[in-house]
Design an enzyme around this catalytic site. Structure first.
Site, PDB file in Angstrom:
ATOM      1  CB  CYS A 146      40.726  29.000  61.846  1.00  0.00           C
ATOM      2  SG  CYS A 146      41.358  27.465  62.560  1.00  0.00           S
ATOM      3  CB  CYS A 172      45.110  21.776  60.674  1.00  0.00           C
ATOM      4  SG  CYS A 172      43.372  21.544  61.101  1.00  0.00           S
TER       5      CYS A 172
END
Length: 343
Positions: free
Chosen positions: A189, A91
């Protein structure tokens, strides 16, 4: 006045980073990259309050589509192939920093900043700017950012490089930020209920019961689906044997999980795939490097080896910290020089 674009998550680290940058005289632009479905999450609201208090611009950028197509796809495919993926590394490299630099260019900002605990310093040995680990290995996040290219590093600022977490919370309290006691995020997350529940929800029928076996193929019991386990795992196996056992291999093609003794996890060499180096490989080949085969590892020394276009890392001593799919990151004198995925 020089401009800096800073990624802001709503946590205390990025909030204090924005404050420190403003105190240093920068024009600060706060950017929140939103990968969630909701447009106004608690984190976004917290960030808006911080930016209002600091008197800086705040912009929310929706990255949900890219996040699903790149990070979540990588995460699911990794576990489905028997690996232990590292989604945060992917990411940061393929989405977050790429977008932050694009936004910085849009604003004609000279710099990009985040609340990571790491630094960028000039290496006299390699004659270039490189990531460098900070004083506390517990908080050091240089491991997570090893895939960032040198041209990006020259424009990066990490305001927290000389601070401890406690000092950051004290600064936040002193300037009356509501996030001063906000808990740090834990785990990935996008899997608030835990990664196993996320896998069950998204892989569904692909997760089926299979066999725990020993190295000779003898059946020892049943597991709930190989995707829900990781190499080196001991707890939560749901199996009672006469001695402690650990997962030593995950066979995705046959839906078997091999159990063995802890000693069977020890190896002295790993092969790298998808490697990325900040320093030319030829300059590293004969150097003794510190390798961290997982984020929590303090590291093991050894050397890089190339054999028929394949890259390996040969440890000086065996260790049990290696899992297929995790990333191994190399350091020389504290500087991050490269890394790759463990095959």
């Amino acid at each position: 006045m020089k401009k800096v674009v800073i990624g802001m998550s709503g946590g205390v680290d990025s909030s204090v980073s924005a404050y420190l940058l403003k105190e240093q005289g920068y024009e600060v632009i706060g950017i929140t990259l939103n990968q969630h479905l909701e447009e106004n999450s608690k984190d976004i609201e917290d960030t808006k309050k911080v930016c209002d208090k600091l008197g800086i611009i705040h912009e929310v950028v929706n990255i949900r589509k890219d996040f699903e197509n790149i990070v979540i796809k990588y995460f699911l495919e990794g576990y489905n192939s028997g690996k232990t993926p590292s989604p945060c590394i992917i990411c940061d490299d393929e989405i977050k920093f790429k977008i932050l630099f694009d936004i910085a260019d849009k604003y004609n900002a000279e710099y990009v900043a985040t609340g990571h605990y790491t630094s960028v310093e000039y290496s006299e040995v390699f004659s270039k700017y490189l990531l460098k680990s900070v004083h506390s290995i517990i908080k050091d996040q240089s491991y997570m950012l090893y895939r960032l290219s040198p041209d990006k590093l020259e424009r990066l600022i990490f305001p927290l490089k000389d601070y401890s977490k406690q000092e950051i919370r004290e600064i936040a309290l002193k300037i009356d930020l509501e996030v001063h006691d906000k808990k740090d995020s834990q785990g990935v997350c996008f899997a608030k209920e835990g990664y196993k529940e996320f896998l069950k929800e998204n892989l569904r029928d692909e997760i089926v019961r299979g066999n725990f076996i020993d190295k000779n193929g003898n059946i020892l019991g049943q597991h709930e689906g190989y995707q829900l386990y990781t190499i080196g795992q001991r707890r939560g196996l749901g199996i009672n044997l006469s001695k402690p056992v650990f997962i030593t291999e995950i066979k995705a093609q046959t839906n078997d999980i091999v159990l063995g003794e802890f000693s069977e996890l020890f190896i002295d060499k790993v092969e790298l795939i998808n490697s990325k180096f900040s320093v030319e490989y030829e300059k590293l080949e004969n150097l003794e490097l510190l390798a961290r085969p997982r984020f929590s590892s303090t590291g093991f020394y050894g050397k890089l080896i190339k054999d028929k276009n394949k890259i390996y890392f040969k440890y000086n001593e065996e260790n049990a910290h290696n899992a297929k799919g995790q990333h191994i990151v190399f350091f020389y004198d504290g500087f991050v020089v490269g890394g790759g995925e463990i095959k």
